[in-house]
Write a protein that holds these residues in place. Structure first.
Motif, short mmCIF file in Angstrom:
data_model
loop_
_atom_site.label_atom_id
_atom_site.label_comp_id
_atom_site.label_asym_id
_atom_site.label_seq_id
_atom_site.Cartn_x
_atom_site.Cartn_y
_atom_site.Cartn_z
N ARG A 15 -18.51 4.78 9.59
CA ARG A 15 -19.46 3.80 10.22
C ARG A 15 -19.36 3.33 11.85
NH1 ARG A 15 -21.70 -1.59 7.93
NH2 ARG A 15 -22.30 -0.73 6.13
N SER A 16 -18.15 3.36 11.73
CA SER A 16 -17.47 2.55 13.08
C SER A 16 -16.15 3.78 13.96
CB SER A 16 -16.76 1.56 12.89
OG SER A 16 -16.15 1.89 11.65
N GLY A 17 -15.95 4.82 13.20
CA GLY A 17 -15.69 5.44 14.16
C GLY A 17 -13.84 5.03 13.99
N LEU A 18 -13.76 3.72 13.90
CA LEU A 18 -12.45 2.81 14.03
C LEU A 18 -10.83 3.95 12.99
CD1 LEU A 18 -13.35 -0.87 13.40
CD2 LEU A 18 -13.04 -0.09 15.28
N PRO A 19 -9.67 3.61 13.45
CA PRO A 19 -8.90 4.16 13.11
C PRO A 19 -8.31 3.64 11.57
CG PRO A 19 -8.17 3.37 15.03
CD PRO A 19 -9.36 3.05 14.78
N VAL A 20 -7.62 3.62 10.65
CA VAL A 20 -7.69 3.40 9.41
C VAL A 20 -6.34 2.88 9.40
CG1 VAL A 20 -7.71 3.71 7.14
CG2 VAL A 20 -9.65 4.31 8.33
N LEU A 21 -5.53 2.27 9.12
CA LEU A 21 -4.25 1.76 8.10
C LEU A 21 -3.78 1.07 6.80
CD1 LEU A 21 -1.28 -0.40 9.27
CD2 LEU A 21 -2.32 -1.18 7.50
N VAL A 22 -3.45 1.80 6.30
CA VAL A 22 -3.62 2.01 4.24
C VAL A 22 -2.11 0.83 3.82
CG1 VAL A 22 -4.77 3.22 3.69
CG2 VAL A 22 -2.62 3.78 3.83
N SER A 23 -1.87 -0.11 3.45
CA SER A 23 -0.82 -0.62 2.86
C SER A 23 -0.47 -0.74 1.50
CB SER A 23 -1.17 -2.19 3.54
OG SER A 23 0.07 -3.02 3.24
N GLY A 24 0.35 -0.34 0.83
CA GLY A 24 1.20 -0.72 0.04
C GLY A 24 2.63 -0.08 -0.56
N PRO A 31 -9.90 10.18 8.03
CA PRO A 31 -8.40 10.20 8.28
C PRO A 31 -7.28 8.95 8.50
CG PRO A 31 -10.09 10.85 10.38
CD PRO A 31 -10.50 10.90 9.18
N VAL A 32 -6.56 8.54 8.50
CA VAL A 32 -5.60 7.54 8.57
C VAL A 32 -4.35 7.91 9.43
CG1 VAL A 32 -4.17 6.18 7.34
CG2 VAL A 32 -5.67 7.40 6.12
N ARG A 33 -4.31 6.65 10.42
CA ARG A 33 -3.85 6.22 11.07
C ARG A 33 -1.99 6.57 10.56
NH1 ARG A 33 -5.50 5.25 17.48
NH2 ARG A 33 -7.14 6.75 16.74
N TRP A 34 -2.18 5.23 10.15
CA TRP A 34 -0.62 3.75 9.61
C TRP A 34 -1.01 4.35 8.29
CZ3 TRP A 34 -4.95 1.71 13.13
CH2 TRP A 34 -4.31 1.90 14.27
N VAL A 35 0.72 4.23 7.84
CA VAL A 35 0.85 4.52 6.41
C VAL A 35 1.90 3.45 6.26
CG1 VAL A 35 1.27 5.83 4.23
CG2 VAL A 35 -0.09 6.80 5.85
N GLU A 36 1.78 2.38 5.61
CA GLU A 36 2.71 0.98 5.45
C GLU A 36 3.08 1.22 4.32
OE1 GLU A 36 4.48 -1.79 4.30
OE2 GLU A 36 2.71 -2.09 3.34
N ARG A 37 4.73 1.27 3.60
CA ARG A 37 4.66 2.14 2.35
C ARG A 37 5.72 1.05 1.92
NH1 ARG A 37 5.34 6.66 5.98
NH2 ARG A 37 3.88 8.55 4.92
N ALA A 38 6.07 0.16 2.83
CA ALA A 38 7.48 -0.81 2.64
C ALA A 38 6.82 -2.33 1.63
CB ALA A 38 7.98 -1.73 3.82
N SER A 39 6.14 -2.68 1.79
CA SER A 39 4.88 -3.94 0.87
C SER A 39 5.50 -4.39 -0.45
CB SER A 39 3.68 -4.10 1.15
OG SER A 39 2.62 -3.16 1.42
N LEU A 40 5.86 -4.89 -1.49
CA LEU A 40 5.56 -5.81 -2.38
C LEU A 40 4.05 -6.55 -3.31
CD1 LEU A 40 8.93 -5.91 -3.51
CD2 LEU A 40 7.83 -3.97 -3.95
N ASP A 41 3.64 -7.51 -1.92
CA ASP A 41 2.64 -8.42 -2.60
C ASP A 41 2.54 -8.36 -1.41
OD1 ASP A 41 4.09 -9.70 -0.79
OD2 ASP A 41 4.74 -11.18 -2.30
N THR A 42 1.67 -9.16 -1.15
CA THR A 42 -0.08 -9.83 -0.23
C THR A 42 0.59 -9.87 0.94
OG1 THR A 42 -1.76 -10.06 -1.69
CG2 THR A 42 -2.33 -11.25 0.76
N ARG A 43 1.83 -10.36 0.87
CA ARG A 43 2.44 -11.67 2.08
C ARG A 43 3.34 -9.95 3.15
NH1 ARG A 43 5.07 -16.68 1.05
NH2 ARG A 43 3.45 -17.74 1.91
#
Length: 257
Positions: free
Chosen positions: A124-133, A157-169
């Motif tokens: 809907r927006s064309g915004l870039p996406v970050l996934v975190s987990g 498409p996904v621009r950023w991939v955050e792979r280090a997190s273990l919880d919401t914080r």
């Protein structure tokens, strides 16, 4: 294998949480009451019956709805709000380790609910996406699975991939590093409606301006469900677990600032 303190603390939190939230929490109260029946019969009976009542309250739609109402008070995101965002962030929700039909690990249904809505917003927006987990269990970071589902199954498409997190914080802190390095300060945050208050607070504490984009409400009812408000069921039991999990998480985060 090297010692990872953050992983040890993560599992300690998981064990403590499991002993508090249903179904184990009320069962432990009942078990304690039964164990005290001989020495302290009044206290034992009170605990046993209290645990039983607590268990019933946490599987009954009407009472579970009261727990969820303060958590799920964020309305759906509007197009006007979404237009102000600079990126979409999707918070992970877990995975299935044993998924032979997929050849290994895959996302659980909670994560898929979030990704589905993120895909809608991205188109809907064309915004870039970050996934975190991250990867507290198994070998594959959840963010990798999230990226694969978004790109291969939803065509986003996904621009950023955050792979280090273990919880919401961690989701908030580590995502902020990626986003702020790219000059992004205002995000549309996608997570479950009941998880939004805790998630939003953490992302704002990490220095980001959050536009909430909640999905998958567990509370509320349709007009045809009124008769079932006082009949316990599997769906209300799950919603009760989620609600207690969020309240415990909010309390724990408040005292760990």
């Amino acid at each position: 294998m090297s010692f990872d303190l953050s992983l040890v603390l993560f599992w300690c939190k998981k064990i403590v949480a499991a002993a508090i939230v249903p179904p184990l929490g009320p069962l432990l109260v009942i078990a304690l009451g039964l164990a005290l029946l001989r020495r302290r019969p009044r206290l034992g009976k009170a605990l046993a019956w209290g645990g039983l009542v607590l268990n019933l309250l946490l599987v009954t739609p009407a009472s579970v709805g009261l727990l969820l109402r303060p958590l799920e008070d964020t309305p759906p995101v509007t197009d006007e709000q979404l237009a102000r965002a600079e990126a979409i962030v999707v918070v992970g929700a877990g995975k299935r380790i044993h998924a032979p039909e997929y050849g290994g690990e895959t996302l659980n249904r909670l994560a898929l609910e979030r990704l589905r809505y993120a895909a809608v917003l991205a188109r809907r927006s064309g915004l870039p996406v970050l996934v975190s987990g991250g990867a507290p269990t198994g070998t594959t970071p959840e963010a990798n699975l999230m990226r694969d589902v978004l790109e291969r199954e939803f065509g986003v498409p996904v621009r950023w991939v955050e792979r280090a997190s273990l919880d919401t914080r961690d989701n908030a802190r580590y995502s902020a590093v990626h986003l702020q390095a790219a000059g992004v300060r205002r995000i549309a945050l996608v997570t479950h409606a009941a998880h939004m208050p805790r998630s939003r607070a953490e992302f704002e504490a990490a220095g980001l301006e959050v536009i909430p984009a909640p999905t998958a409400w567990l509370g509320g009812r349709g007009a045809n469900e009124l008769v079932f408000d006082f009949l316990p069921g599997a769906s209300s039991a799950y919603a009760g677990w989620y609600a207690v999990h969020e309240w415990v998480g909010r309390l724990a985060y408040r005292f760990s600032r």
